[in-house]
Design a protein around this motif. Structure first.
Motif, PDB file in Angstrom:
ATOM      1  N   PHE A 151       0.209   7.404 -10.561  1.00 39.27           N
ATOM      2  CA  PHE A 151       0.066   6.115  -9.895  1.00 39.27           C
ATOM      3  C   PHE A 151       0.774   5.014 -10.674  1.00 39.27           C
ATOM      4  O   PHE A 151       1.424   4.149 -10.084  1.00 39.27           O
ATOM      5  N   VAL A 181       0.855  -1.178   0.000  1.00 37.45           N
ATOM      6  CA  VAL A 181       0.000   0.000   0.000  1.00 37.45           C
ATOM      7  C   VAL A 181       0.887   1.222   0.000  1.00 37.45           C
ATOM      8  O   VAL A 181       1.943   1.232   0.593  1.00 37.45           O
ATOM      9  N   LEU A 182       0.469   2.217  -0.697  1.00 39.20           N
ATOM     10  CA  LEU A 182       1.223   3.450  -0.652  1.00 39.20           C
ATOM     11  C   LEU A 182       0.318   4.506  -0.068  1.00 39.20           C
ATOM     12  O   LEU A 182      -0.595   4.986  -0.698  1.00 39.20           O
ATOM     13  N   MET A 183       0.565   4.799   1.148  1.00 41.25           N
ATOM     14  CA  MET A 183      -0.268   5.792   1.792  1.00 41.25           C
ATOM     15  C   MET A 183       0.203   7.169   1.389  1.00 41.25           C
ATOM     16  O   MET A 183       1.390   7.405   1.230  1.00 41.25           O
ATOM     17  N   THR A 184      -0.696   8.032   1.218  1.00 44.66           N
ATOM     18  CA  THR A 184      -0.301   9.406   1.002  1.00 44.66           C
ATOM     19  C   THR A 184      -0.543  10.154   2.298  1.00 44.66           C
ATOM     20  O   THR A 184      -1.277   9.702   3.158  1.00 44.66           O
ATOM     21  N   HIS A 185       0.097  11.249   2.402  1.00 42.23           N
ATOM     22  CA  HIS A 185       0.020  11.947   3.680  1.00 42.23           C
ATOM     23  C   HIS A 185      -1.183  12.836   3.714  1.00 42.23           C
ATOM     24  O   HIS A 185      -1.191  13.912   3.132  1.00 42.23           O
ATOM     25  N   THR A 186      -2.192  12.354   4.377  1.00 44.57           N
ATOM     26  CA  THR A 186      -3.322  13.233   4.597  1.00 44.57           C
ATOM     27  C   THR A 186      -2.923  14.147   5.730  1.00 44.57           C
ATOM     28  O   THR A 186      -2.428  13.682   6.750  1.00 44.57           O
ATOM     29  N   PRO A 243      -2.827  16.158   9.014  1.00 47.78           N
ATOM     30  CA  PRO A 243      -3.544  15.946  10.273  1.00 47.78           C
ATOM     31  C   PRO A 243      -4.723  16.912  10.335  1.00 47.78           C
ATOM     32  O   PRO A 243      -4.540  18.113  10.237  1.00 47.78           O
TER      33      PRO A 243
END
Lengths: 288, 313
Positions: free
Chosen positions: B234, B2-7, B9
């Motif tokens: 992507f 999984v490649l999380m993106t930085h949401t 805070p």
């Protein structure tokens, strides 16, 4: 053309176009499906046949279902022991990764300011650096700590390797839980630890289940670290099955039975949790 | 993967900063640091520290854990230059990458775009394409060991359609072995990436295609001129991950099936790293090779990123 087909062609907007490319893609999808299925069919069919039958006509359906290969595979590769070893490593890693990973995910999801981003970047490294590159240093660290040939070493290494996905996936799940729930608990005088255990953990249960399934599949299937960290006396499933191949592959019936046995637990998982597995592996990915 | 993106805070500083508030916030901060500490340390110990050790070891001459390591300066790096087997590995790996990645991503993208149209039976395809990703590398390798046998499926199918001349001992033949092992990679990689691309394509609003269609863009054009550029970022990430896998992790197939043989014919970069460390016991040299591979890996990732970064107008 049947009416369903034409109705559907209209729906995807192909009514007034030449659908040649489209049907070529359909053919491609079917062709690739066959590419996937034929080897798997061959594998399963072979596991019920004698070697002579396999080589005479590899793709023929087995004439008599003989479980002789399965019995031999269990015995020759000591598969029961290997599966128990794998199971122990799976359970150890599952416990460690949830106990250690959940608090970190909670912290990253809820901490205010730059630290959250720092945490995500830090664990994000786990996606970029191929673990294969670290075989030697990890081998040396385990050897120096006296854990070589001990399945516990695998728990240590696999936990670290699955923490990246665990922490980031759970952090994303926890973010979707409204803060008000914690604030209410906090007013009642609950501390962070209590809130995490009593409020957040139950609410994030589905994320935890996803993580545990992915961890199970990863640990059960892992090969290379098990190869370098375990010895001749203790083997995981993935180490035991290739033993059936021997120096030169002489009995494919035997080997294929071993492979089928090793695949079954993961396929059962996949059959039950297919949506969770796919969404777990793709979640977040698409946001980029 | 999984490649999380930085949401970012969310709801930052939603609490008013009264004196007591900021104090309890500071205490809260330490609580969070404490909660994440075990994971941060555990992860670092086996995912970050090894990288540092790797660089350190590469400057030593070390013949296995039981013997003494001696400082070797840049000797290990100088050896890289004249190593014939390493050059063979480099050639094989890059030939495989250059052939395999375009196949994987053109086919996977076509299939993903096709599945997005929800054709009859698309659910079956979605499940089926993911199945190879569930089979372990050892399982896949053993299965293909049987498929590539002299009396295996490939040869028997060739014989059945009258192409007996083309039958080979696929894994024992100098010219076919590196393609046989890359076929093993393609078997699973196409489907896996199709499913990931499917998820990413699902996000593109349907109206965009609808508009394009009204403007007269056909199926092919909608796929490559609209869907592809919109998902290029992507695609780039997936290409990077597959590139790194072919550089290193894929060597497991070689370890399981050919040990790099016959001769140098199936030696890959990842395999040579493994071989120097665990077979010929040249720990220092193996780590110099490892550093070399990581440098190539990072360099390649930058190149891939350059080609796939979406240009916003």
């Amino acid at each position: 053309m049947t009416s369903t087909l034409s109705r559907w062609l209209r729906r995807i907007g192909l009514k007034n176009e030449t659908p040649v490319v489209y049907f070529a893609n359909y053919a491609l999808a079917i062709a690739y499906s066959l590419v996937i299925l034929v080897p798997l069919y061959y594998l399963v069919a072979a596991s019920f046949k004698s070697n002579r039958e396999i080589f005479l006509s590899p793709l023929a359906w087995p004439t008599s279902f003989s479980f002789a290969n399965y019995a031999a595979a269990f015995e020759k590769a000591d598969l029961i022991k290997a599966m128990l070893t794998s199971l122990v490593v799976v359970i150890g890693t599952e416990i460690a990764v949830v106990v250690v990973g959940f608090p970190a995910a909670y912290a990253i999801a809820r901490i205010r300011g730059k630290l959250a981003t720092a945490g995500e970047v830090y664990f994000g490294i786990g996606f970029i650096i191929p673990t294969f590159a670290m075989l030697v240093p990890v081998f040396l660290m385990i050897a120096k700590s006296g854990l070589l040939f001990n399945p516990l070493a695998l728990v240590l290494v696999y936990t670290a390797q699955t923490l990246a996905i665990t922490v980031l996936l759970l952090a994303a799940v926890i973010r979707t839980i409204p803060r008000e729930l914690e604030e209410a608990a906090m007013i009642d005088g609950a501390g962070r630890l209590q809130i995490m255990r009593r409020v957040m953990f139950p609410l994030a249960r589905s994320g935890v289940v996803t993580v545990m399934i992915l961890t199970f599949i990863f640990v059960w299937n892992e090969f290379i670290f098990a190869l370098i960290l375990l010895g001749r006396n203790v083997r995981t499933v993935q180490l035991a099955v290739p033993l059936l191949k021997g120096e030169r592959l002489v009995d494919f019936g035997l080997l294929s039975a071993g492979v089928v046995i090793s695949i079954v637990p993961v396929f059962i998982m996949f059959a039950f949790f297919q949506e969770k597995i796919v969404s777990g592996l793709t979640s977040g990915a698409v946001k980029g | 993967m999984v490649l999380m993106t930085h949401t970012p805070p969310s709801e930052q500083d939603s609490m008013p900063k009264t004196r007591t508030g900021s104090k309890s916030q500071r205490r809260d901060r330490w609580a969070f640091v404490g909660l994440s500490a075990p994971a941060v340390i555990w992860f670092g110990l086996f995912m970050i520290v090894p990288l540092i050790f790797m660089i350190v070891i590469s400057f030593f001459d070390w013949r296995g854990i039981t013997s003494q390591a001696t400082l070797a300066g840049l000797d290990n790096y100088e050896r890289l230059v004249g190593d014939q087997r390493l050059q063979a590995a480099f050639r094989t790996t890059f030939t495989q990458i250059i052939v395999a990645l375009p196949i994987v991503f053109s086919v996977a993208f076509m299939l993903a775009f096709f599945l997005i149209q929800r054709p009859p039976g698309y659910r079956v395809f979605r499940v089926l394409f993911f199945v190879p990703a569930m089979v372990s590398v050892a399982g896949v390798s053993m299965m293909f060991a049987g498929i590539f046998l002299p009396q295996g499926v490939v040869n028997s199918l060739l014989t059945a359609i009258g192409l007996e001349d083309l039958t080979r001992v696929w894994l024992g033949n100098l010219s076919t072995v590196k393609w046989a092992i890359i076929a093993i990679y393609l078997w699973g990689a196409i489907g896996f990436n199709t499913i990931l691309l499917f998820a990413s394509l699902s996000i593109v609003p349907k109206e965009l295609y609808e508009m394009a269609r009204i403007d007269g863009a056909g199926y092919w054009k909608r796929m490559w001129r609209i869907a592809f550029p919109l998902n290029l970022d992507f695609v780039g990430i997936l290409v990077m991950l597959e590139y790194l896998f072919l550089l290193l992790g894929f060597a497991q197939v070689v370890i399981l099936l050919t040990d790099g043989g016959p001769g140098n014919a199936s030696v890959t970069l990842g395999y040579i790293l493994f071989e120097k460390a665990f077979i010929t016991r040249q720990l220092g040299y193996s780590q110099a090779i490892g550093v070399f591979i990581l440098v190539i890996g990072m360099g390649g990732m930058i190149v891939i990123r350059m080609f796939t970064r979406r240009k916003y107008e």
